[in-house]
Scaffold this motif. Sequence first.
Motif, short mmCIF file in Angstrom:
data_model
loop_
_atom_site.label_atom_id
_atom_site.label_comp_id
_atom_site.label_asym_id
_atom_site.label_seq_id
_atom_site.Cartn_x
_atom_site.Cartn_y
_atom_site.Cartn_z
N UNK A 91 0.84 -1.20 0.00
CA UNK A 91 0.00 0.00 0.00
C UNK A 91 0.87 1.24 0.00
N UNK A 92 0.46 2.23 -0.76
CA UNK A 92 1.23 3.48 -0.84
C UNK A 92 0.83 4.39 0.32
N UNK A 93 1.82 4.84 1.10
CA UNK A 93 1.61 5.84 2.14
C UNK A 93 2.24 7.15 1.67
N UNK A 94 1.53 8.26 1.89
CA UNK A 94 2.07 9.55 1.46
C UNK A 94 1.45 10.66 2.28
N UNK A 95 2.13 11.79 2.36
CA UNK A 95 1.63 12.96 3.08
C UNK A 95 2.08 14.21 2.36
N UNK A 96 1.18 15.20 2.30
CA UNK A 96 1.46 16.47 1.64
C UNK A 96 1.28 17.60 2.64
N UNK A 97 2.17 18.60 2.58
CA UNK A 97 2.03 19.74 3.49
C UNK A 97 0.91 20.66 3.01
N UNK A 142 6.82 9.74 1.91
CA UNK A 142 6.38 8.65 1.04
C UNK A 142 7.10 7.38 1.50
N UNK A 143 6.37 6.27 1.51
CA UNK A 143 7.02 5.01 1.89
C UNK A 143 7.70 4.40 0.67
N UNK A 144 8.30 3.23 0.88
CA UNK A 144 9.10 2.60 -0.18
C UNK A 144 8.26 2.29 -1.41
N UNK A 145 7.01 1.82 -1.20
CA UNK A 145 6.15 1.47 -2.33
C UNK A 145 5.81 2.71 -3.16
N UNK A 152 7.67 5.54 -3.36
CA UNK A 152 8.88 6.01 -4.04
C UNK A 152 9.21 5.15 -5.25
N UNK A 153 8.87 3.86 -5.17
CA UNK A 153 9.16 2.97 -6.30
C UNK A 153 8.38 3.37 -7.54
N UNK A 154 7.19 3.97 -7.35
CA UNK A 154 6.36 4.34 -8.49
C UNK A 154 6.60 5.77 -8.96
N UNK A 155 6.83 6.68 -8.02
CA UNK A 155 7.01 8.07 -8.45
C UNK A 155 8.47 8.40 -8.73
N UNK A 156 9.38 7.57 -8.18
CA UNK A 156 10.80 7.73 -8.48
C UNK A 156 11.42 9.02 -8.01
N UNK A 157 10.78 9.67 -7.00
CA UNK A 157 11.32 10.96 -6.58
C UNK A 157 11.38 11.12 -5.07
N UNK A 158 10.82 10.14 -4.34
CA UNK A 158 10.81 10.24 -2.89
C UNK A 158 10.13 11.52 -2.43
N UNK A 159 10.55 12.03 -1.29
CA UNK A 159 9.99 13.30 -0.83
C UNK A 159 10.53 14.44 -1.68
N UNK A 160 9.85 15.56 -1.63
CA UNK A 160 10.30 16.72 -2.39
C UNK A 160 9.53 16.91 -3.68
N UNK A 161 8.49 16.10 -3.91
CA UNK A 161 7.66 16.26 -5.10
C UNK A 161 6.89 17.57 -4.97
N UNK A 162 7.07 18.49 -5.92
CA UNK A 162 6.44 19.81 -5.84
C UNK A 162 4.99 19.75 -6.31
N UNK A 163 4.28 20.88 -6.11
CA UNK A 163 2.88 20.96 -6.53
C UNK A 163 2.77 20.74 -8.03
N UNK A 164 3.69 21.35 -8.79
CA UNK A 164 3.65 21.20 -10.23
C UNK A 164 3.93 19.75 -10.65
N UNK A 165 4.91 19.12 -10.00
CA UNK A 165 5.29 17.75 -10.37
C UNK A 165 4.23 16.73 -10.00
N UNK A 166 3.51 16.96 -8.91
CA UNK A 166 2.56 15.96 -8.43
C UNK A 166 1.37 15.78 -9.35
#
Length: 715
Positions: free
Chosen positions: A174-180, A188-191, A193-207
């Motif tokens: 299951x994908x875990x994630x949190x946005x400010x 973001x958990x490991x699952x 990050x495996x799909x988005x390939x960017x870990x934390x730091x994904x910006x509003x534009x990128x998401x």
Amino acid sequence: MQTSTDHLELVQAELELQNQELLEAHAASERERQKYLALFEHLPLPAVVLDQAGVVREANDSAAAVFGFPSVDHLCNRSIYRMLDQDSRSRVHAYLSELPSQDETVPQPAAIVPVHVGRPGDGVHLSYHAHLARLPFCAHDGDRVHMLLVDRHADDRQERDQRCRQMLSDATSTLFHAFDLTGNLIFSNRATSALIGNGTGLSVEQRRDFDGLLGSRALDIEVLISGKPASNHGSFAATPEDRRSFLIQKFPLRDDSGKVFAVGGTSTDVSALMAGHTELFAAFSIANDLANRDPLTGLNNRQCFLEHLRSAMARLDPTSKGLVLGFLDIDAFKDINDGMGHEVGDAILSAFAGRLEEAMGDRACVGRFGGDEFLLFMSDTAPEEAEQILHRTLGEIRSPYEVAGTRVLLTCSVGLSHYPRDAGTAEDLLRAADMALYSAKSNGRDRVFHFKESLRFTSERRLRVFSALRKALCEDSFRLVFQPKFDIADRSRILGAEALLRWRDPLLGDISPGEFVPLAEANGLYNALDLRVLKLFARQQGEWIRRGLQVPISVNISARSLQTSELLPTVLALLDYHDIPPELLLLEITETGLMNCTSEASQNLADLADAGVRISIDDFGTGYSSLAYLQKLRPSELKIDRSFIAQLNARDGASDSIVRAMLALAESLQLTTVAEGIENEEQLSWLAENGCGCGQGFLVSPGLEIPAFESLVAA
């Protein structure tokens, strides 16, 4: 002999004084000792004082309880080593054995060592962090070490719980994630990050590329506003061949004070669950479709439309003509809703959406923004080409709509923006089209407007004025000026005046009514503005009456205010409170507003006329009022619009004929006529010759501040 005696008495007095000072110093020292002893004894943390051999020389009550003794006396003079396990003894002994001698000037540094305390009799072992520090050297005590015990059970549990959470988070699919709060990815958990390939730091534009996987920013905002969980469905393709379906759940994350600091979420892959389950897959597809479709019209909803728009912008060939976004608004649709009911309004919206989608066909992607506003975009299309297509399309969908036996003709205002000329993102492109739409509506509606850079300033100005307007309404920052109405046969004779609203903002300066009145009407502040004008009028008119000055005053009122239930009692209450004869108030309503009057507005006008308030029809000749309305509303005055007065004595003579017809109509209905905008002697002479009785204009006077108006009337 007398000298020796005096000297001895002086010495004795000094000794007594020194002795008294010593006693006071000793008492102060004892008080300080007792204070720090009390602090030591009642310290909530276990504390002991050890000598260099590890013997407990002092302890507090908390330490006695931890080590399992009934009192401090039972604990003192015992070896600390007998109460620790083997590893703990070694650590404490190592610190004590390294104490420097009293002759060494280098201080012994403090240390923190983990210890396990074994309580005699019950076999319990407790875990602590022992904070060891050498006390200042005292000759009669020798070296002493202070040991403070801090419970590390909570730390151990916290560390263990954190480790469990991390292991579970990393192990689950299951994908875990949190946005400010600003929409940036902060966890973001490991699952994930495996799909988005960017870990934390994904910006509003990128998401935005991962809305079908992590949920959209709009869903986050819904959670932030409501403070409650929300869910959605999405689909995401890690590769073109691997598209998966996800159940996305969002929830608020709160700090210890209960304040939301982020939006948490989970995304569960339900693709495998639905494989082979046709009914479940169909239900999920329906749910997913509902999440992306407007329920009334079946068009793409705002979120889905913007996703299609972003995708089209990303795929656009740099050598193409670009992309054109259209923002459509049905003109005066509120009047249809108010006059015919929301059920009829919904039916018309649905029919309009069907016609729009059918007329555009494959040339455009169409969506509903909300209310009576629609969106469309055309790829590989130049702005001029898009305008031509839209004019043809609007011509096709303009034919009357027949609903419940009533035929309704719709017109549209459209704002266009172009990518990449006008904006670089979908949101900015939408804002540009919205600015162009506002210009289309402000310039008469039923037209197509293109975005221009100058509109950015206009939009910013509009926002600043609107913000200042709301503040001004709360702070009573307005004033009235009065433009005289004069007798055309004798311009020195003042027959009345029109109250004109003026507003000076501390930051923006003087703001014209032509700028802030339309803003008030467009944003629901028309009633508040009209009530403010009426209160200012009543206050001033009441003061004039008390001073013996009686001048009929006209006050402009929005047609929408006439539909509110509070207008009639407010007007009557103001007249009564300030002892104003009702005939000294004329309520002006534009001819166009007159035609939009509902039955409630007509009744309010009739009730006001019955109470003695006079009614004036402003801008007469610019609308399409009927004799039936003039008869029903019983106005006292018609004001001929300045556009006709400006064209008097023109070559074609059209304005002359129209004004003569208006004067004849007013005479037949026994109404006073007021010519607006008289600026020269030729206009005045023509009006006098043709029987117009009253006028306004710069030829005699502009709007005057109160002292100047009073002087004019007095003269």
